[in-house]
Design a protein around this motif. Structure first.
Motif, PDB file in Angstrom:
ATOM      1  N   HIS A 189       0.845  -1.201   0.000  1.00 56.52           N
ATOM      2  CA  HIS A 189       0.000   0.000   0.000  1.00 56.52           C
ATOM      3  C   HIS A 189       0.882   1.253   0.000  1.00 56.52           C
ATOM      4  O   HIS A 189       0.761   2.107   0.872  1.00 56.52           O
ATOM      5  CB  HIS A 189      -0.921   0.011   1.226  1.00 56.52           C
ATOM      6  CG  HIS A 189      -1.811  -1.189   1.342  1.00 56.52           C
ATOM      7  ND1 HIS A 189      -3.014  -1.292   0.689  1.00 56.52           N
ATOM      8  CD2 HIS A 189      -1.652  -2.345   2.032  1.00 56.52           C
ATOM      9  CE1 HIS A 189      -3.577  -2.456   0.979  1.00 56.52           C
ATOM     10  NE2 HIS A 189      -2.773  -3.120   1.789  1.00 56.52           N
ATOM     11  N   GLN A 190       1.747   1.354  -0.975  1.00 59.50           N
ATOM     12  CA  GLN A 190       2.703   2.460  -0.998  1.00 59.50           C
ATOM     13  C   GLN A 190       2.014   3.812  -1.129  1.00 59.50           C
ATOM     14  O   GLN A 190       2.370   4.771  -0.442  1.00 59.50           O
ATOM     15  CB  GLN A 190       3.704   2.273  -2.144  1.00 59.50           C
ATOM     16  CG  GLN A 190       4.740   3.384  -2.232  1.00 59.50           C
ATOM     17  CD  GLN A 190       5.788   3.116  -3.291  1.00 59.50           C
ATOM     18  OE1 GLN A 190       5.922   1.994  -3.764  1.00 59.50           O
ATOM     19  NE2 GLN A 190       6.525   4.139  -3.669  1.00 59.50           N
ATOM     20  N   GLU A 191       1.034   3.911  -1.991  1.00 60.20           N
ATOM     21  CA  GLU A 191       0.339   5.184  -2.194  1.00 60.20           C
ATOM     22  C   GLU A 191      -0.388   5.633  -0.931  1.00 60.20           C
ATOM     23  O   GLU A 191      -0.354   6.814  -0.557  1.00 60.20           O
ATOM     24  CB  GLU A 191      -0.634   5.058  -3.358  1.00 60.20           C
ATOM     25  CG  GLU A 191      -1.311   6.366  -3.741  1.00 60.20           C
ATOM     26  CD  GLU A 191      -2.206   6.223  -4.955  1.00 60.20           C
ATOM     27  OE1 GLU A 191      -2.938   7.175  -5.265  1.00 60.20           O
ATOM     28  OE2 GLU A 191      -2.173   5.143  -5.585  1.00 60.20           O
ATOM     29  N   SER A 192      -1.023   4.696  -0.246  1.00 64.08           N
ATOM     30  CA  SER A 192      -1.733   5.026   0.992  1.00 64.08           C
ATOM     31  C   SER A 192      -0.759   5.457   2.084  1.00 64.08           C
ATOM     32  O   SER A 192      -0.996   6.442   2.799  1.00 64.08           O
ATOM     33  CB  SER A 192      -2.549   3.818   1.460  1.00 64.08           C
ATOM     34  OG  SER A 192      -3.452   3.398   0.467  1.00 64.08           O
ATOM     35  N   PHE A 193       0.344   4.728   2.212  1.00 64.74           N
ATOM     36  CA  PHE A 193       1.329   5.074   3.240  1.00 64.74           C
ATOM     37  C   PHE A 193       1.943   6.440   2.963  1.00 64.74           C
ATOM     38  O   PHE A 193       2.170   7.234   3.884  1.00 64.74           O
ATOM     39  CB  PHE A 193       2.422   4.010   3.288  1.00 64.74           C
ATOM     40  CG  PHE A 193       3.392   4.177   4.417  1.00 64.74           C
ATOM     41  CD1 PHE A 193       3.145   3.616   5.662  1.00 64.74           C
ATOM     42  CD2 PHE A 193       4.561   4.914   4.252  1.00 64.74           C
ATOM     43  CE1 PHE A 193       4.034   3.778   6.707  1.00 64.74           C
ATOM     44  CE2 PHE A 193       5.454   5.081   5.284  1.00 64.74           C
ATOM     45  CZ  PHE A 193       5.189   4.506   6.524  1.00 64.74           C
ATOM     46  N   GLU A 233     -10.876   5.894   5.456  1.00 63.92           N
ATOM     47  CA  GLU A 233     -12.257   6.233   5.118  1.00 63.92           C
ATOM     48  C   GLU A 233     -12.358   6.756   3.694  1.00 63.92           C
ATOM     49  O   GLU A 233     -13.319   6.450   2.977  1.00 63.92           O
ATOM     50  CB  GLU A 233     -12.797   7.263   6.109  1.00 63.92           C
ATOM     51  CG  GLU A 233     -13.070   6.710   7.491  1.00 63.92           C
ATOM     52  CD  GLU A 233     -14.132   5.617   7.476  1.00 63.92           C
ATOM     53  OE1 GLU A 233     -15.082   5.736   6.656  1.00 63.92           O
ATOM     54  OE2 GLU A 233     -14.003   4.653   8.235  1.00 63.92           O
ATOM     55  N   ARG A 234     -11.404   7.548   3.267  1.00 66.90           N
ATOM     56  CA  ARG A 234     -11.438   8.065   1.891  1.00 66.90           C
ATOM     57  C   ARG A 234     -11.343   6.917   0.892  1.00 66.90           C
ATOM     58  O   ARG A 234     -12.028   6.924  -0.148  1.00 66.90           O
ATOM     59  CB  ARG A 234     -10.295   9.057   1.680  1.00 66.90           C
ATOM     60  CG  ARG A 234     -10.514  10.414   2.313  1.00 66.90           C
ATOM     61  CD  ARG A 234      -9.507  11.424   1.802  1.00 66.90           C
ATOM     62  NE  ARG A 234      -8.146  11.110   2.237  1.00 66.90           N
ATOM     63  CZ  ARG A 234      -7.591  11.569   3.356  1.00 66.90           C
ATOM     64  NH1 ARG A 234      -8.300  12.364   4.160  1.00 66.90           N
ATOM     65  NH2 ARG A 234      -6.362  11.255   3.685  1.00 66.90           N
ATOM     66  N   GLU A 235     -10.500   5.957   1.164  1.00 64.13           N
ATOM     67  CA  GLU A 235     -10.365   4.838   0.234  1.00 64.13           C
ATOM     68  C   GLU A 235     -11.604   3.957   0.230  1.00 64.13           C
ATOM     69  O   GLU A 235     -12.004   3.439  -0.818  1.00 64.13           O
ATOM     70  CB  GLU A 235      -9.121   4.026   0.596  1.00 64.13           C
ATOM     71  CG  GLU A 235      -7.819   4.776   0.379  1.00 64.13           C
ATOM     72  CD  GLU A 235      -6.599   3.904   0.593  1.00 64.13           C
ATOM     73  OE1 GLU A 235      -6.763   2.684   0.768  1.00 64.13           O
ATOM     74  OE2 GLU A 235      -5.478   4.448   0.597  1.00 64.13           O
ATOM     75  N   LYS A 236     -12.239   3.772   1.404  1.00 62.35           N
ATOM     76  CA  LYS A 236     -13.476   2.993   1.440  1.00 62.35           C
ATOM     77  C   LYS A 236     -14.591   3.693   0.671  1.00 62.35           C
ATOM     78  O   LYS A 236     -15.371   3.054  -0.050  1.00 62.35           O
ATOM     79  CB  LYS A 236     -13.894   2.772   2.897  1.00 62.35           C
ATOM     80  CG  LYS A 236     -13.009   1.796   3.655  1.00 62.35           C
ATOM     81  CD  LYS A 236     -13.379   1.731   5.125  1.00 62.35           C
ATOM     82  CE  LYS A 236     -14.803   1.273   5.339  1.00 62.35           C
ATOM     83  NZ  LYS A 236     -15.140   1.151   6.772  1.00 62.35           N
ATOM     84  N   GLU A 237     -14.693   5.017   0.790  1.00 61.90           N
ATOM     85  CA  GLU A 237     -15.704   5.766   0.061  1.00 61.90           C
ATOM     86  C   GLU A 237     -15.455   5.710  -1.440  1.00 61.90           C
ATOM     87  O   GLU A 237     -16.395   5.561  -2.244  1.00 61.90           O
ATOM     88  CB  GLU A 237     -15.722   7.218   0.536  1.00 61.90           C
ATOM     89  CG  GLU A 237     -16.771   8.093  -0.135  1.00 61.90           C
ATOM     90  CD  GLU A 237     -18.178   7.641   0.177  1.00 61.90           C
ATOM     91  OE1 GLU A 237     -19.083   7.968  -0.611  1.00 61.90           O
ATOM     92  OE2 GLU A 237     -18.385   6.958   1.203  1.00 61.90           O
ATOM     93  N   ALA A 238     -14.177   5.810  -1.834  1.00 57.39           N
ATOM     94  CA  ALA A 238     -13.856   5.712  -3.254  1.00 57.39           C
ATOM     95  C   ALA A 238     -14.171   4.327  -3.796  1.00 57.39           C
ATOM     96  O   ALA A 238     -14.600   4.178  -4.947  1.00 57.39           O
ATOM     97  CB  ALA A 238     -12.371   6.032  -3.469  1.00 57.39           C
TER      98      ALA A 238
END
Length: 618
Positions: free
Chosen positions: A335-339, A467-472
């Motif tokens: 999860h490089q982008e998220s980190f 939360e942003r990733e879950k919504e996306a």
């Protein structure tokens, strides 16, 4: 010195070395090493006080002095009966020789060397080296003397290797060496130039570096720099084998300074670790500056453009400045982008927090303040003259520049320490731990205490990103490829239903209905009637158009518009689609849209009416 004086000197050196050896062997530590297989350490205290060491030292002195006096008396009696043949044989190893490293045996090796070798006089040296020694008596300045000696012996070769221990000397020159060491140096240099040197003693490597910097043994410039780099790599290999002392750092520094002074690409002389550290500091400072400008916490300078680095660049910079390699984390790899998003968000919040609540900024607290001090290139190298030249600024590596202005060298750094930050490493690890919890990833990391405010930032940013990733993910449109064939079939049916007659492939152009290929035969007994004359089709309002891809109906529409008449449109035909088709087909010709819709329907753009009329009538 006469023979008797030399004998006195040898006896003194020999007695002194033996006295030192006897003191060491009679000490408590040596007895413990020799009898290690017979005793254990269970009866020894864990700690010894200073008084314990003082008592042991006094006892060893009392035990060693009588033996030393007896030995000196016996040697004095047979002073003139020295057996040089026996002295030339290698000394038998003692138990102490097996437990001490070679670089600590300077005193013992010196005594052995003095027994088997006699320093030759200057008159016994080869002619080149005699002239080299003669220059030492002319009272020249150190740098000038070395350069003249180096040029004198630039092509000299010798074949007398130095035997024995190589004593280390700090910043040595030819004058620092004895005659045997001097011949040994040129023998070693001969082998080095041929690529057959087995080792690189620190003293010899330093003198060779001085020669290369002064243009002896290689052409000044790129060739000399390449030879210096080769020497530095060889010294690094010697360090890896544990052959000290080391001069690798000195040669590396001179290599960098030489590239600066002669105007070569200095980046190749800087280790990758230093470049990555400096680049990380610059990126973090750019992030901090841009964030404070965006928050209005600092004022923008005139003409200043603050470019904020990306999240990924901030994450890489944090890894380069810290003691942790974030790329090794399994979560970061997955999860490089998220980190990167969470790490950059925490870093920006820390920049604002430190600006509001601390005297020092966040990056200053990690690596220190920006520094600037006088710079002396090639410090310690004997030079004939100083390195000068035009005013210039050299970027050594990210975060480090060297400038020459008004006869002065100055070095500027974006940091005051090159030590990587452990505090930043703890922060990155805390982010990794919290994100594993929020993402439900793998094995959780052990908790490490952080300040409450910093732990709160990590938790909030990690949960917000999750939360942003879950919504996306909920909003993401997914296509079932297995149903793609049905979608295409339905689209084809819909398209066929929307087509007008003129757009169908089997539609005959023109208003007249196409006649059948052959007329039906008349009934039997009926006279054949001549075929009725086919009525001539009504001529179009405009002359035939050139080959421009327009259909008949599209040509009729253009003709009517040019004649300022109403547009003829067949039943079931879309005027909008016909106008769009005409504009598309004439775009390459006119370079713009020629028809537009007004209150009364489609009309020709006034600016293009004359051009279009001339084109259609040509």
């Amino acid at each position: 010195m006469d023979e008797d004086g030399m004998s006195h000197l040898e006896d003194f050196a020999r007695s002194r070395a033996e006295e030192i050896l006897e003191q060491i062997l009679s000490s408590r530590a040596a007895r413990m090493l020799v009898t290690e297989s017979q005793h254990t350490y269970s009866d020894q205290p864990i700690l010894q006080t200073g008084a314990d060491f003082a008592r042991e030292r006094a006892k060893s002195r009392q035990e060693g002095r009588p033996a030393a006096r007896t030995a000196r008396g016996q040697r004095a009696e047979r002073r003139h009966q020295v057996d040089y043949a026996a002295a030339s044989r290698p000394a038998q190893p003692t138990p102490f020789d097996e437990v001490i490293p070679s670089w600590l045996s300077f005193s013992l090796e010196t005594s052995r060397y003095s027994q088997r070798s006699v320093e030759p006089a200057d008159s016994e040296l080869p002619p080149t080296l005699r002239e080299l020694r003669r220059l030492e008596g002319e009272g020249l300045r150190s740098g000038e003397l070395f350069c003249r000696q180096a040029r004198l012996a630039a092509m000299f070769e010798d074949s007398l290797p130095f035997e024995g221990f190589h004593p280390y000397r700090y910043l040595p020159t030819y004058k620092s060496l004895g005659n045997l060491e001097l011949r040994g140096y040129f023998t070693w240099r001969t082998a080095w130039r041929r690529g057959t040197a087995a080792d690189a003693p620190a003293t010899y490597a330093t003198i060779l570096a001085f020669e290369l910097i002064n243009g002896v043994g290689a052409a000044p410039g790129a060739e000399a720099l390449a030879r210096l780099h080769q020497l530095e790599q060889r010294c690094a290999d010697e360090d890896a084998r544990g052959r000290g002392p080391s001069v690798t750092m000195d040669i590396r520094r001179w290599e960098r300074d030489y590239a600066i002074c002669v105007g070569l690409d200095v980046r190749q002389t800087v280790p990758e670790a230093d470049r990555s550290f400096g680049s990380g500091v610059e990126t973090l400072r750019a992030m901090e500056h841009a964030e404070l400008l965006a928050k209005g916490l600092i004022e923008s300078q005139s003409g200043e453009k603050a470019s904020a680095p990306t999240d990924d660049e901030v994450m890489v910079a944090m890894g380069n400045v810290s003691t942790i390699d974030v790329s090794r984390s399994p979560f970061v790899r997955a999860h490089q982008e998220s980190f990167a998003a969470v790490a950059a968000a925490v870093a920006r919040r820390m920049a604002v927090h430190c600006n509001r609540r601390r005297k020092a900024g966040w990056v200053d607290g990690l690596v220190g303040y920006r520094t600037s001090w006088p710079f002396t290139p090639l410090a310690g190298v004997p030079l004939e003259r100083g390195w000068e030249g035009p005013d210039r600024t050299v970027r050594v590596c990210p975060g480090q520049t060297v400038s020459y202005r008004f006869g002065r060298w100055t070095e500027r750094l974006a940091y005051s320490t090159t030590e990587r930050s452990r505090d930043l490493a703890r922060l990155l690890r805390a982010i990794d731990r919290q994100m594993r919890i929020d993402w439900g990833f793998g094995h959780p990391l052990k908790d490490q205490r952080l300040p409450r405010y910093l732990d709160k930032m990590v938790v909030e940013e990690s949960r917000a990103q999750h939360e942003r990733e879950k919504e996306a993910e909920r909003r993401r449109f997914r296509v079932d490829l297995s149903k793609l064939g049905g979608i295409r079939s339905a689209a084809a049916v819909t398209r066929e239903a929307l087509l007008v007659d003129e757009e169908r492939e089997d539609h005959a152009p023109g208003d007249a209905v196409a006649e059948p290929a052959s007329a039906p035969l008349p009934p039997a007994g009926t006279a054949a009637q001549p075929p009725a004359a086919e009525p001539a089709p009504e001529q179009s309002a405009s002359a035939p158009l050139p080959d421009n891809g327009l259909t008949t109906q599209e040509q009729d529409i253009l003709g009517a518009l040019l004649a300022h008449k109403s547009v003829p449109v067949a039943m079931g035909t879309s005027v909008d689609m016909l106008v769009d088709s005409i504009n598309e087909k004439l775009f390459d010709l006119m370079g713009d849209t020629v028809l537009e819709f007004g209150e009364d329907g489609p009309a020709i753009v006034e600016d293009y009416e004359q051009d279009l009329r001339g084109y259609l009538q040509s």
